[in-house]
Structures are given as C-alpha cells and as structure tokens.
Motif scaffolding. Structure first.
Motif, PDB file in Angstrom:
ATOM      1  N   PRO A  11      20.167   5.540   5.631  1.00 61.26           N
ATOM      2  CA  PRO A  11      19.551   6.343   4.578  1.00 61.26           C
ATOM      3  C   PRO A  11      20.347   7.619   4.348  1.00 61.26           C
ATOM      4  CG  PRO A  11      18.307   6.517   6.604  1.00 61.26           C
ATOM      5  CD  PRO A  11      19.370   5.499   6.847  1.00 61.26           C
ATOM      6  N   PRO A  12      20.463   8.060   3.112  1.00 60.03           N
ATOM      7  CA  PRO A  12      21.149   9.317   2.857  1.00 60.03           C
ATOM      8  C   PRO A  12      20.356  10.499   3.400  1.00 60.03           C
ATOM      9  CG  PRO A  12      20.285   8.389   0.817  1.00 60.03           C
ATOM     10  CD  PRO A  12      20.005   7.404   1.910  1.00 60.03           C
ATOM     11  N   ARG A  13      21.038  11.630   3.522  1.00 54.17           N
ATOM     12  CA  ARG A  13      20.418  12.860   4.024  1.00 54.17           C
ATOM     13  C   ARG A  13      19.110  13.106   3.283  1.00 54.17           C
ATOM     14  NH1 ARG A  13      21.069  17.110   6.743  1.00 54.17           N
ATOM     15  NH2 ARG A  13      23.179  16.833   7.427  1.00 54.17           N
ATOM     16  N   GLY A  14      18.121  13.555   4.022  1.00 54.52           N
ATOM     17  CA  GLY A  14      16.841  13.870   3.411  1.00 54.52           C
ATOM     18  C   GLY A  14      15.836  12.746   3.560  1.00 54.52           C
ATOM     19  N   ARG A  15      16.302  11.528   3.768  1.00 57.08           N
ATOM     20  CA  ARG A  15      15.371  10.424   4.011  1.00 57.08           C
ATOM     21  C   ARG A  15      15.026  10.395   5.482  1.00 57.08           C
ATOM     22  NH1 ARG A  15      17.312   5.291   0.513  1.00 57.08           N
ATOM     23  NH2 ARG A  15      17.224   6.293  -1.501  1.00 57.08           N
ATOM     24  N   GLN A  16      13.915   9.782   5.770  1.00 55.95           N
ATOM     25  CA  GLN A  16      13.451   9.706   7.144  1.00 55.95           C
ATOM     26  C   GLN A  16      14.405   8.866   7.988  1.00 55.95           C
ATOM     27  OE1 GLN A  16       9.593   7.949   7.457  1.00 55.95           O
ATOM     28  NE2 GLN A  16       9.074   9.228   9.190  1.00 55.95           N
ATOM     29  N   ALA A  17      14.649   9.305   9.226  1.00 54.98           N
ATOM     30  CA  ALA A  17      15.480   8.548  10.154  1.00 54.98           C
ATOM     31  C   ALA A  17      14.797   7.220  10.454  1.00 54.98           C
ATOM     32  CB  ALA A  17      15.671   9.346  11.437  1.00 54.98           C
ATOM     33  N   PRO A  18      15.574   6.207  10.885  1.00 55.70           N
ATOM     34  CA  PRO A  18      14.963   4.911  11.194  1.00 55.70           C
ATOM     35  C   PRO A  18      13.871   5.051  12.235  1.00 55.70           C
ATOM     36  CG  PRO A  18      17.368   4.810  11.367  1.00 55.70           C
ATOM     37  CD  PRO A  18      17.000   6.240  11.166  1.00 55.70           C
ATOM     38  N   THR A  19      12.856   4.230  12.114  1.00 57.68           N
ATOM     39  CA  THR A  19      11.789   4.222  13.104  1.00 57.68           C
ATOM     40  C   THR A  19      11.935   2.987  13.967  1.00 57.68           C
ATOM     41  OG1 THR A  19      10.325   3.097  11.563  1.00 57.68           O
ATOM     42  CG2 THR A  19      10.162   5.497  11.662  1.00 57.68           C
ATOM     43  N   SER A  20      11.345   3.037  15.138  1.00 57.41           N
ATOM     44  CA  SER A  20      11.464   1.946  16.079  1.00 57.41           C
ATOM     45  C   SER A  20      10.776   0.693  15.552  1.00 57.41           C
ATOM     46  CB  SER A  20      10.846   2.342  17.417  1.00 57.41           C
ATOM     47  OG  SER A  20      10.842   1.242  18.291  1.00 57.41           O
ATOM     48  N   LEU A  21      11.524  -0.384  15.519  1.00 58.53           N
ATOM     49  CA  LEU A  21      10.942  -1.667  15.148  1.00 58.53           C
ATOM     50  C   LEU A  21      10.587  -2.467  16.393  1.00 58.53           C
ATOM     51  CD1 LEU A  21      13.253  -2.650  12.169  1.00 58.53           C
ATOM     52  CD2 LEU A  21      11.059  -1.490  12.120  1.00 58.53           C
ATOM     53  N   SER A  22      10.876  -1.883  17.556  1.00 60.23           N
ATOM     54  CA  SER A  22      10.625  -2.590  18.804  1.00 60.23           C
ATOM     55  C   SER A  22       9.383  -2.072  19.506  1.00 60.23           C
ATOM     56  CB  SER A  22      11.824  -2.399  19.739  1.00 60.23           C
ATOM     57  OG  SER A  22      11.922  -1.036  20.116  1.00 60.23           O
ATOM     58  N   GLY A  23       8.806  -0.993  19.000  1.00 63.20           N
ATOM     59  CA  GLY A  23       7.703  -0.361  19.690  1.00 63.20           C
ATOM     60  C   GLY A  23       8.187   0.573  20.792  1.00 63.20           C
ATOM     61  N   ALA A  24       9.498   0.623  21.002  1.00 66.02           N
ATOM     62  CA  ALA A  24      10.070   1.467  22.041  1.00 66.02           C
ATOM     63  C   ALA A  24      10.046   2.927  21.604  1.00 66.02           C
ATOM     64  CB  ALA A  24      11.506   1.030  22.320  1.00 66.02           C
ATOM     65  N   PRO A  25       9.851   3.839  22.554  1.00 64.49           N
ATOM     66  CA  PRO A  25       9.865   5.260  22.200  1.00 64.49           C
ATOM     67  C   PRO A  25      11.239   5.678  21.668  1.00 64.49           C
ATOM     68  CG  PRO A  25       9.221   4.939  24.510  1.00 64.49           C
ATOM     69  CD  PRO A  25       9.605   3.609  23.968  1.00 64.49           C
ATOM     70  N   THR A  26      11.223   6.561  20.696  1.00 61.33           N
ATOM     71  CA  THR A  26      12.479   7.061  20.150  1.00 61.33           C
ATOM     72  C   THR A  26      12.961   8.236  20.992  1.00 61.33           C
ATOM     73  OG1 THR A  26      11.336   8.560  18.646  1.00 61.33           O
ATOM     74  CG2 THR A  26      11.868   6.366  17.797  1.00 61.33           C
ATOM     75  N   LEU A  27      14.211   8.594  20.789  1.00 63.40           N
ATOM     76  CA  LEU A  27      14.801   9.763  21.432  1.00 63.40           C
ATOM     77  C   LEU A  27      14.876  10.866  20.397  1.00 63.40           C
ATOM     78  CD1 LEU A  27      16.437  11.025  23.864  1.00 63.40           C
ATOM     79  CD2 LEU A  27      18.469  10.216  22.664  1.00 63.40           C
ATOM     80  N   GLN A  28      14.410  12.046  20.740  1.00 63.84           N
ATOM     81  CA  GLN A  28      14.510  13.197  19.839  1.00 63.84           C
ATOM     82  C   GLN A  28      14.920  14.387  20.686  1.00 63.84           C
ATOM     83  OE1 GLN A  28      13.911  12.867  16.394  1.00 63.84           O
ATOM     84  NE2 GLN A  28      14.915  14.844  16.355  1.00 63.84           N
ATOM     85  N   VAL A  29      16.115  14.916  20.417  1.00 67.75           N
ATOM     86  CA  VAL A  29      16.627  16.050  21.175  1.00 67.75           C
ATOM     87  C   VAL A  29      17.111  17.108  20.188  1.00 67.75           C
ATOM     88  CG1 VAL A  29      18.290  16.815  22.909  1.00 67.75           C
ATOM     89  CG2 VAL A  29      17.423  14.470  22.992  1.00 67.75           C
ATOM     90  N   ALA A  30      16.643  18.335  20.351  1.00 68.05           N
ATOM     91  CA  ALA A  30      17.123  19.468  19.560  1.00 68.05           C
ATOM     92  C   ALA A  30      17.889  20.379  20.517  1.00 68.05           C
ATOM     93  CB  ALA A  30      15.967  20.216  18.921  1.00 68.05           C
ATOM     94  N   LEU A  31      19.147  20.640  20.191  1.00 69.12           N
ATOM     95  CA  LEU A  31      20.021  21.410  21.065  1.00 69.12           C
ATOM     96  C   LEU A  31      20.534  22.648  20.360  1.00 69.12           C
ATOM     97  CD1 LEU A  31      22.044  18.233  21.882  1.00 69.12           C
ATOM     98  CD2 LEU A  31      20.758  19.459  23.623  1.00 69.12           C
TER      99      LEU A  31
END
Length: 165
Positions: A11-31
C-alpha cells in the motif's frame, strides 16, 4: 531514477499497514532516531521471529534487512551523523506482520517508516552505499515509497513452510 513501489503488493504511504492474516501478533516498535536503534530493533525482530518459529537462516536475513532499513532512516532520512544523539521527536517506526498464503506458506512484511527527507543515492563511488543491495539480497521484495512527509521501506520475506505441530 527514483525507486517505485508495486502498488498491488504494497500500500502507498498513508494506507494502513498489512494486518495479520494468521492471527499472529504483529510487531510494532517505535524508536528514537539514534544510533542505538538498529541494535534495539535487531533484538526485537529476532525475538519476534523466534516466537513465530521462523527458520533461523531466514530470520537472520530479515534481522539484517530491517536493521539496515533503520540505519538508513537515521543516517539518510534524518541526516544524523554517526556518534550523534537524536534530536527530539525524530522517530523510526517498525511494523511487522505474518501473512499466511492460500497454500499455507507464510511470509513476513516489515514496514520501516520515518518522517525524514528522502535523499536519492549518489552515483559517486564509495565504500558505502550498499544498504539497498543488502535489503534486496535479504528479502524477497523491497519497495520504497517517499514523499515530503517521510519515507517507508517495505520488506517482504521469502515464503517459508507452515508451522507443523
């Protein structure tokens, strides 16, 4: 020629990042955009992939690719010289998601984004400037999307077999 992204895959900038299709938790890190960030993200990505039972060789390639994308954000996007400390408010965000394909094989999509300024690679020969090559070698697909509001690098892993048991 500036890099382009494959609009069907990423997806281009501004669209939502992909979501898990596996039910697995996503990784989100702000540095904070500082030179310790690549080390921090390597540990977080390595642990997250291990929790998803990612094959070791594939995991190490992805750890290197994400670390390189974070380093590029700090050095090029924010123009922070080596050894300097971050300026207030400059952040690098890393999002990871496991996607399961119809055939059961899995892949990971990492998005590394910043609000820095894109600087096109120079044609000048140096011993540096191999970051995009490293990322392209370690990931199945790499897309760069940039605008006046920042840059996103999307790294898609090679497919790996489903987890058994």
């Amino acid at each position: 020629m500036p890099p382009t992204s494959d609009q069907d895959k990423h997806p281009p900038r501004g669209r939502q990042a992909p979501t898990s299709l596996s039910g697995a938790p996503t990784l989100q890190v702000a540095l904070n955009a500082e030179w310790v960030a690549p080390s921090i993200v390597r540990g977080r990505v390595r642990d997250w992939l291990a929790a998803h039972r990612w094959p070791a060789a594939h995991a190490e390639e992805l750890v290197l690719a994400v670390s390189e994308a974070v380093s590029n954000s700090i050095e090029h996007g924010y123009a922070i010289p080596a050894g300097s400390v971050a300026r207030s408010g400059e952040m690098v965000n890393v999002h990871g998601v496991v996607v399961v394909d119809a055939d059961g094989f899995r892949h990971v999509v990492f998005t590394v984004s910043d609000q820095g300024r894109w600087r096109a690679p120079t044609a000048k020969r140096t011993t540096r400037g191999h970051g995009m090559l490293i990322m392209r070698t370690c990931a199945d697909d790499v897309a760069v999307d940039y605008s006046a509001s920042g840059t996103s690098v999307v790294l898609r892993s090679r497919p790996v077999p489903p987890v058994i048991g």
